[in-house]
Scaffold this motif. Structure first.
Motif, PDB file in Angstrom:
ATOM      1  N   PRO A 153     -20.006 -50.007  12.590  1.00  0.00           N
ATOM      2  CA  PRO A 153     -19.814 -51.303  13.230  1.00  0.00           C
ATOM      3  C   PRO A 153     -19.566 -51.133  14.726  1.00  0.00           C
ATOM      4  N   PRO A 154     -19.713 -52.211  15.504  1.00  0.00           N
ATOM      5  CA  PRO A 154     -19.450 -52.107  16.939  1.00  0.00           C
ATOM      6  C   PRO A 154     -17.998 -51.709  17.202  1.00  0.00           C
ATOM      7  N   MET A 155     -17.833 -50.723  18.080  1.00  0.00           N
ATOM      8  CA  MET A 155     -16.500 -50.254  18.448  1.00  0.00           C
ATOM      9  C   MET A 155     -16.368 -50.238  19.965  1.00  0.00           C
ATOM     10  N   ALA A 156     -15.299 -50.865  20.452  1.00  0.00           N
ATOM     11  CA  ALA A 156     -14.996 -50.840  21.880  1.00  0.00           C
ATOM     12  C   ALA A 156     -14.364 -49.495  22.219  1.00  0.00           C
ATOM     13  N   ALA A 157     -14.836 -48.892  23.291  1.00  0.00           N
ATOM     14  CA  ALA A 157     -14.369 -47.558  23.673  1.00  0.00           C
ATOM     15  C   ALA A 157     -12.935 -47.603  24.178  1.00  0.00           C
ATOM     16  N   GLY A 158     -12.175 -46.585  23.795  1.00  0.00           N
ATOM     17  CA  GLY A 158     -10.793 -46.467  24.242  1.00  0.00           C
ATOM     18  C   GLY A 158     -10.555 -45.168  24.967  1.00  0.00           C
ATOM     19  N   ASN A 159      -9.376 -44.588  24.752  1.00  0.00           N
ATOM     20  CA  ASN A 159      -8.966 -43.358  25.430  1.00  0.00           C
ATOM     21  C   ASN A 159      -9.048 -43.535  26.947  1.00  0.00           C
ATOM     22  N   TRP A 160      -9.846 -42.708  27.610  1.00  0.00           N
ATOM     23  CA  TRP A 160      -9.958 -42.697  29.076  1.00  0.00           C
ATOM     24  C   TRP A 160     -11.011 -43.679  29.588  1.00  0.00           C
ATOM     25  N   VAL A 161     -11.805 -44.285  28.699  1.00  0.00           N
ATOM     26  CA  VAL A 161     -12.858 -45.197  29.145  1.00  0.00           C
ATOM     27  C   VAL A 161     -12.301 -46.421  29.872  1.00  0.00           C
ATOM     28  N   PRO A 162     -11.221 -47.070  29.377  1.00  0.00           N
ATOM     29  CA  PRO A 162     -10.657 -48.178  30.165  1.00  0.00           C
ATOM     30  C   PRO A 162     -10.282 -47.756  31.587  1.00  0.00           C
ATOM     31  N   ASP A 163      -9.720 -46.567  31.739  1.00  0.00           N
ATOM     32  CA  ASP A 163      -9.409 -46.049  33.073  1.00  0.00           C
ATOM     33  C   ASP A 163     -10.678 -45.850  33.888  1.00  0.00           C
ATOM     34  N   ALA A 164     -11.721 -45.308  33.241  1.00  0.00           N
ATOM     35  CA  ALA A 164     -12.968 -45.040  33.953  1.00  0.00           C
ATOM     36  C   ALA A 164     -13.587 -46.329  34.473  1.00  0.00           C
ATOM     37  N   VAL A 165     -13.561 -47.380  33.648  1.00  0.00           N
ATOM     38  CA  VAL A 165     -14.110 -48.668  34.077  1.00  0.00           C
ATOM     39  C   VAL A 165     -13.326 -49.201  35.268  1.00  0.00           C
ATOM     40  N   ARG A 166     -12.017 -49.131  35.182  1.00  0.00           N
ATOM     41  CA  ARG A 166     -11.189 -49.642  36.277  1.00  0.00           C
ATOM     42  C   ARG A 166     -11.347 -48.794  37.531  1.00  0.00           C
ATOM     43  N   ALA A 167     -11.470 -47.470  37.351  1.00  0.00           N
ATOM     44  CA  ALA A 167     -11.678 -46.597  38.512  1.00  0.00           C
ATOM     45  C   ALA A 167     -12.995 -46.912  39.206  1.00  0.00           C
ATOM     46  N   ALA A 168     -13.980 -47.382  38.425  1.00  0.00           N
ATOM     47  CA  ALA A 168     -15.298 -47.699  38.971  1.00  0.00           C
ATOM     48  C   ALA A 168     -15.369 -49.112  39.531  1.00  0.00           C
ATOM     49  N   GLY A 169     -14.245 -49.831  39.496  1.00  0.00           N
ATOM     50  CA  GLY A 169     -14.225 -51.166  40.074  1.00  0.00           C
ATOM     51  C   GLY A 169     -14.523 -52.276  39.099  1.00  0.00           C
ATOM     52  N   GLY A 170     -14.273 -52.025  37.795  1.00  0.00           N
ATOM     53  CA  GLY A 170     -14.507 -53.050  36.793  1.00  0.00           C
ATOM     54  C   GLY A 170     -13.225 -53.490  36.116  1.00  0.00           C
ATOM     55  N   ARG A 171     -13.359 -54.461  35.243  1.00  0.00           N
ATOM     56  CA  ARG A 171     -12.244 -54.997  34.462  1.00  0.00           C
ATOM     57  C   ARG A 171     -12.579 -54.799  32.995  1.00  0.00           C
ATOM     58  N   SER A 181     -10.401 -45.703  20.412  1.00  0.00           N
ATOM     59  CA  SER A 181     -11.474 -46.677  20.267  1.00  0.00           C
ATOM     60  C   SER A 181     -11.271 -47.446  18.960  1.00  0.00           C
ATOM     61  N   ARG A 182     -11.695 -48.718  18.949  1.00  0.00           N
ATOM     62  CA  ARG A 182     -11.469 -49.500  17.735  1.00  0.00           C
ATOM     63  C   ARG A 182     -12.592 -50.502  17.526  1.00  0.00           C
ATOM     64  N   GLU A 183     -12.750 -50.882  16.256  1.00  0.00           N
ATOM     65  CA  GLU A 183     -13.754 -51.880  15.903  1.00  0.00           C
ATOM     66  C   GLU A 183     -13.431 -53.189  16.616  1.00  0.00           C
ATOM     67  N   VAL A 184     -14.470 -53.854  17.079  1.00  0.00           N
ATOM     68  CA  VAL A 184     -14.278 -55.067  17.855  1.00  0.00           C
ATOM     69  C   VAL A 184     -15.039 -56.220  17.199  1.00  0.00           C
ATOM     70  N   ASP A 185     -14.424 -57.375  17.207  1.00  0.00           N
ATOM     71  CA  ASP A 185     -15.063 -58.596  16.733  1.00  0.00           C
ATOM     72  C   ASP A 185     -16.024 -59.079  17.820  1.00  0.00           C
ATOM     73  N   LEU A 186     -17.277 -59.279  17.458  1.00  0.00           N
ATOM     74  CA  LEU A 186     -18.249 -59.695  18.466  1.00  0.00           C
ATOM     75  C   LEU A 186     -17.866 -61.022  19.105  1.00  0.00           C
ATOM     76  N   ALA A 187     -17.143 -61.853  18.358  1.00  0.00           N
ATOM     77  CA  ALA A 187     -16.678 -63.117  18.949  1.00  0.00           C
ATOM     78  C   ALA A 187     -15.701 -62.854  20.092  1.00  0.00           C
ATOM     79  N   ALA A 188     -14.912 -61.779  19.970  1.00  0.00           N
ATOM     80  CA  ALA A 188     -13.974 -61.432  21.039  1.00  0.00           C
ATOM     81  C   ALA A 188     -14.733 -60.986  22.287  1.00  0.00           C
ATOM     82  N   VAL A 189     -15.848 -60.285  22.086  1.00  0.00           N
ATOM     83  CA  VAL A 189     -16.670 -59.890  23.225  1.00  0.00           C
ATOM     84  C   VAL A 189     -17.261 -61.132  23.882  1.00  0.00           C
ATOM     85  N   GLU A 190     -17.715 -62.066  23.065  1.00  0.00           N
ATOM     86  CA  GLU A 190     -18.264 -63.312  23.610  1.00  0.00           C
ATOM     87  C   GLU A 190     -17.229 -64.048  24.454  1.00  0.00           C
TER      88      GLU A 190
END
Length: 258
Positions: A153-171, A181-190
């Motif tokens: 199932p779709p899984m949102a990346a965790g560990n250091w990935v949130p830091d990497a996104v923020r370091a690259a100028g994202g939210r 990392s954990r399974e994510v509800d596609l409605a939450a992504v929407e």
């Protein structure tokens, strides 16, 4: 002093040792490791020997290689690290969970293989590169980003990935830094309405058709970027390349990373 014989049971450790300029020390790696090219090993052309998967290596074969040190990584290898200790191996287990911890591990790996100065240089260079990215994206609008480490199932990346996104100028509103990392509800992504979708499916490299994500039955209107999973999924120096790659995707007007 005799050069240590190193067995790496983790792809991130193998990549880090290679980045340290110490690939010739590797006498054994897993099938999941990128084998160093043209390492000029003093041990012979057959090295480093592949000794199985990263979760199920052949420890008898590891013993045959008579290693001075065995490298493991990640919480998923904790039991394996203990099994290696019980066999009498000198195990150096590193399990970073954040971007800062990953960079600290570069220095630690240098000490693990008898190259402390190289480790410190690698960590310092990585911090410099991250500082350069931070300066380049400073004061720019921060796009919302969804990173998918697994798709079924779709899984949102965790560990250091949130830091990497923020370091690259994202939210990144899906997982906190350091969490698994954990399974994510596609409605939450929407509901988060991402500006970018980053796909880096574990073990697939960049061999994912972005259309399989873009054509999902979901209300997400954002470009889908497939990148090599090694750039985000392992806490090796490739992670710094990954941050720079993300910065170019989020802020293409930044010439340095576009």
């Amino acid at each position: 002093m005799t050069a240590p014989r190193v067995v790496s049971l983790a792809p991130s450790a193998t990549a880090t040792v290679t980045a340290l300029g110490a690939a010739e020390l590797l006498v054994g790696v897993t099938h999941h490791c990128d084998r160093p090219a043209d390492i000029g090993s003093a041990h012979g052309e057959e090295f480093p020997i592949a000794i199985g998967g990263w979760l199920n290596p052949d420890l008898d074969r590891v013993a045959d290689l008579d290693p001075d040190v065995v490298l493991t990584s990640d919480g998923l290898q904790s039991d394996l690290a203990e099994d290696c200790r019980e066999r009498g191996f000198d195990v150096r287990h590193r399990a970073p969970a954040t971007l800062d911890e990953a960079v600290e591990t570069f220095a630690a790996r240098g000490a693990d293989v008898g190259r402390p100065a190289a480790g410190e240089r690698l960590a310092a260079d990585s911090r410099r590169r991250l500082d350069d990215v931070a300066s380049a994206v400073e004061s720019r609008p921060r796009p919302t980003v969804y990173c998918e480490e697994w798709s079924d199932p779709p899984m949102a990346a965790g560990n250091w990935v949130p830091d990497a996104v923020r370091a690259a100028g994202g939210r990144y509103p899906f997982v906190d830094p350091g969490e698994r990392s954990r399974e994510v509800d596609l409605a939450a992504v929407e509901r988060a309405d991402p500006d970018h979708v980053i796909v880096h499916v574990c073990g697939h490299g960049d061999r994912v058709d972005p259309e399989t994500i873009a054509s999902r039955d979901w209300a997400v209107d954002a470009p889908v970027h497939v990148i090599d999973d090694s750039l985000l999924n392992q806490p090796s120096p490739a992670l710094i390349d990954g941050v720079e790659r993300l910065a170019g995707l989020f802020h293409p007007e930044t010439e340095t990373y576009s």
